[in-house]
Motif scaffolding. Structure first.
Motif, PDB file in Angstrom:
ATOM      1  N   VAL A 137      30.160  80.527  52.244  1.00  0.00           N
ATOM      2  CA  VAL A 137      30.131  81.834  52.889  1.00  0.00           C
ATOM      3  C   VAL A 137      29.191  81.745  54.086  1.00  0.00           C
ATOM      4  O   VAL A 137      28.041  81.336  53.955  1.00  0.00           O
ATOM      5  CB  VAL A 137      29.638  82.940  51.916  1.00  0.00           C
ATOM      6  CG1 VAL A 137      29.563  84.277  52.647  1.00  0.00           C
ATOM      7  CG2 VAL A 137      30.562  83.046  50.718  1.00  0.00           C
ATOM      8  N   VAL A 138      29.699  82.093  55.272  1.00  0.00           N
ATOM      9  CA  VAL A 138      28.894  82.106  56.501  1.00  0.00           C
ATOM     10  C   VAL A 138      28.942  83.515  57.075  1.00  0.00           C
ATOM     11  O   VAL A 138      30.020  84.090  57.225  1.00  0.00           O
ATOM     12  CB  VAL A 138      29.419  81.087  57.535  1.00  0.00           C
ATOM     13  CG1 VAL A 138      28.570  81.145  58.806  1.00  0.00           C
ATOM     14  CG2 VAL A 138      29.418  79.680  56.963  1.00  0.00           C
ATOM     15  N   PHE A 146      34.671  79.720  63.412  1.00  0.00           N
ATOM     16  CA  PHE A 146      34.264  78.699  62.448  1.00  0.00           C
ATOM     17  C   PHE A 146      35.079  78.746  61.158  1.00  0.00           C
ATOM     18  O   PHE A 146      35.012  77.818  60.345  1.00  0.00           O
ATOM     19  CB  PHE A 146      32.781  78.910  62.136  1.00  0.00           C
ATOM     20  CG  PHE A 146      32.041  77.709  61.653  1.00  0.00           C
ATOM     21  CD1 PHE A 146      32.123  76.503  62.330  1.00  0.00           C
ATOM     22  CD2 PHE A 146      31.243  77.783  60.533  1.00  0.00           C
ATOM     23  CE1 PHE A 146      31.422  75.390  61.885  1.00  0.00           C
ATOM     24  CE2 PHE A 146      30.540  76.680  60.080  1.00  0.00           C
ATOM     25  CZ  PHE A 146      30.623  75.479  60.766  1.00  0.00           C
ATOM     26  N   SER A 147      35.828  79.829  60.979  1.00  0.00           N
ATOM     27  CA  SER A 147      36.464  80.100  59.685  1.00  0.00           C
ATOM     28  C   SER A 147      37.514  79.063  59.304  1.00  0.00           C
ATOM     29  O   SER A 147      37.583  78.637  58.142  1.00  0.00           O
ATOM     30  CB  SER A 147      37.089  81.496  59.684  1.00  0.00           C
ATOM     31  OG  SER A 147      38.023  81.620  60.746  1.00  0.00           O
ATOM     32  N   VAL A 150      35.825  75.944  58.072  1.00  0.00           N
ATOM     33  CA  VAL A 150      35.229  76.147  56.751  1.00  0.00           C
ATOM     34  C   VAL A 150      36.290  76.074  55.657  1.00  0.00           C
ATOM     35  O   VAL A 150      36.075  75.474  54.597  1.00  0.00           O
ATOM     36  CB  VAL A 150      34.482  77.490  56.703  1.00  0.00           C
ATOM     37  CG1 VAL A 150      34.081  77.841  55.269  1.00  0.00           C
ATOM     38  CG2 VAL A 150      33.241  77.439  57.583  1.00  0.00           C
ATOM     39  N   SER A 151      37.437  76.659  55.916  1.00  0.00           N
ATOM     40  CA  SER A 151      38.526  76.609  54.931  1.00  0.00           C
ATOM     41  C   SER A 151      38.949  75.168  54.656  1.00  0.00           C
ATOM     42  O   SER A 151      39.208  74.790  53.499  1.00  0.00           O
ATOM     43  CB  SER A 151      39.730  77.423  55.422  1.00  0.00           C
ATOM     44  OG  SER A 151      39.390  78.783  55.574  1.00  0.00           O
ATOM     45  N   ARG A 152      39.016  74.361  55.704  1.00  0.00           N
ATOM     46  CA  ARG A 152      39.404  72.963  55.511  1.00  0.00           C
ATOM     47  C   ARG A 152      38.337  72.211  54.716  1.00  0.00           C
ATOM     48  O   ARG A 152      38.643  71.395  53.842  1.00  0.00           O
ATOM     49  CB  ARG A 152      39.621  72.272  56.854  1.00  0.00           C
ATOM     50  CG  ARG A 152      40.045  70.815  56.706  1.00  0.00           C
ATOM     51  CD  ARG A 152      40.236  70.135  58.042  1.00  0.00           C
ATOM     52  NE  ARG A 152      40.695  68.765  57.889  1.00  0.00           N
ATOM     53  CZ  ARG A 152      39.887  67.729  57.640  1.00  0.00           C
ATOM     54  NH1 ARG A 152      38.593  67.925  57.531  1.00  0.00           N
ATOM     55  NH2 ARG A 152      40.391  66.507  57.517  1.00  0.00           N
ATOM     56  N   VAL A 153      37.053  72.469  55.010  1.00  0.00           N
ATOM     57  CA  VAL A 153      35.971  71.808  54.289  1.00  0.00           C
ATOM     58  C   VAL A 153      36.020  72.168  52.806  1.00  0.00           C
ATOM     59  O   VAL A 153      35.786  71.314  51.939  1.00  0.00           O
ATOM     60  CB  VAL A 153      34.611  72.174  54.901  1.00  0.00           C
ATOM     61  CG1 VAL A 153      33.469  71.727  54.001  1.00  0.00           C
ATOM     62  CG2 VAL A 153      34.455  71.536  56.267  1.00  0.00           C
ATOM     63  N   MET A 224      39.435  70.421  63.144  1.00  0.00           N
ATOM     64  CA  MET A 224      39.455  70.187  61.707  1.00  0.00           C
ATOM     65  C   MET A 224      38.570  69.004  61.319  1.00  0.00           C
ATOM     66  O   MET A 224      38.165  68.875  60.168  1.00  0.00           O
ATOM     67  CB  MET A 224      40.894  69.942  61.242  1.00  0.00           C
ATOM     68  CG  MET A 224      41.806  71.137  61.387  1.00  0.00           C
ATOM     69  SD  MET A 224      41.309  72.577  60.370  1.00  0.00           S
ATOM     70  CE  MET A 224      40.494  73.614  61.580  1.00  0.00           C
ATOM     71  N   GLU A 225      38.266  68.141  62.303  1.00  0.00           N
ATOM     72  CA  GLU A 225      37.405  66.981  62.047  1.00  0.00           C
ATOM     73  C   GLU A 225      35.945  67.284  62.335  1.00  0.00           C
ATOM     74  O   GLU A 225      35.094  66.401  62.238  1.00  0.00           O
ATOM     75  CB  GLU A 225      37.855  65.785  62.901  1.00  0.00           C
ATOM     76  CG  GLU A 225      39.208  65.213  62.525  1.00  0.00           C
ATOM     77  CD  GLU A 225      40.355  66.119  62.964  1.00  0.00           C
ATOM     78  OE1 GLU A 225      40.172  66.853  63.968  1.00  0.00           O
ATOM     79  OE2 GLU A 225      41.404  66.105  62.304  1.00  0.00           O
TER      80      GLU A 225
END
Length: 309
Positions: A137-138, A146-147, A150-153, A224-225
């Motif tokens: 959560v940011v 940034f969202s 974050v979802s990919r991470v 994404m990287e």
């Protein structure tokens, strides 16, 4: 019967080990959250008691200060400050350890909370460790850029990539905030930030040229990287009357002119050039039907890098 007792004894030993681990983790969390208050209490007790306890308390205070110094040094290195650290052991055996962790803190103005589980498995001489059940959560107006990352991470469970990218992203956001705030304070009659200095929008509009404005969109793209890259675009607005004098087609090519300027002068100097070349000089220009021609000529000068100050 003896085998049953041995199994129960083994289960009790594992439970004791888990409770000892939880106790250690709880003490660590308490220290991180209440370290300053604990240090004050230690000093208070130190004054009240003497003898051998003085030496023990003095040693504890020294250790606390050393840990605080290491924590501050780590914060300076990676730019990330932790306000909360919670660890709970879910499973512990000779070959396997499962812990649940929660980290909360901030990187520059971005607040974050990370919850994840770490599984450690001992196989022969190798220790295998992996992150599972990652939730991030940011909080901040910048999060919309940034969202997706974050979802990919969260899908890949790459916690190291998140923290490395978070720092770079926060630095770029801080650069944008400082730049926008600088120009608003320097040119309060020309520059406006309708969504605040932390947003991606800045409007340049001169009172001497009604209906003519420039809008700068400063986005911070995150691949994404985890590659962080600023992206600036210029949007021109000009009334129909002024467009009649737009002989150099500035409305069509203004964005390209601005990109050329960015490649030559970088961000801050490019914005300064827009403000000074296009608008500051118009203070000496009376409002007339030729204001559109004036804008065209000045922007054309920007594109050919003939900005005079």
């Amino acid at each position: 019967m003896e085998q049953k007792y041995e199994e129960e004894i083994q289960m009790l030993q594992q439970e004791i080990e888990m409770l000892e681990a939880e106790q250690e983790e709880t003490l660590r969390s308490i220290f991180i959250e209440h370290g300053d208050r604990l240090q004050r209490e230690l000093k208070s007790v130190y004054k009240e008691r003497g003898g051998a306890q003085k030496h023990t308390l003095s040693k504890l205070i020294t250790e606390v200060r050393e840990l605080e110094k290491k924590l501050r040094r780590q914060t300076e290195i990676n730019g990330i400050a932790l306000n909360e650290c919670f660890v709970k052991t879910l499973h512990k055996s000779e070959r396997k350890l499962v812990q649940q962790l929660r980290l909360a803190g901030h990187c520059s103005v971005l607040l974050f909370q990370v919850e994840f589980a770490v599984t450690e498995i001992q196989e022969d001489d190798a220790l295998l460790r992996r992150v599972t059940e990652l939730n991030i959560v940011v909080d901040g107006v910048e999060f919309k850029d940034f969202s997706a990352f974050v979802s990919r991470v969260e899908d890949t469970k790459d916690l190291l990539l998140f923290f490395r990218t978070l720092r770079t992203f926060s630095e770029r956001c801080e650069e944008r905030r400082q730049t926008f705030q600088h120009f608003q304070e320097k040119y309060p009659d020309v520059v406006s930030l309708p969504e605040g200095c932390r947003s991606e929008l800045m409007i340049i509009k001169s009172p001497q040229l009604p209906g003519i404005s420039m809008t700068i969109f400063w986005k911070i793209d995150v691949s994404m990287e985890g590659v962080v890259k600023p992206s600036l675009e210029l949007l021109l607005k000009m009334p129909d009357q002024a467009r009649e004098f737009d002989t150099k087609k500035v409305m069509e090519n203004g964005s390209d002119y601005f990109q050329s300027l960015l490649r030559v002068l970088a961000v801050e100097a490019s914005i300064e050039g827009l403000i000074r070349t296009v608008f500051v000089r118009t203070q000496k220009l009376s409002q007339s039907s030729r204001c559109g021609s004036f804008i065209s000529n000045r922007l054309f000068d920007i594109n050919t890098c003939t900005i005079t100050r």
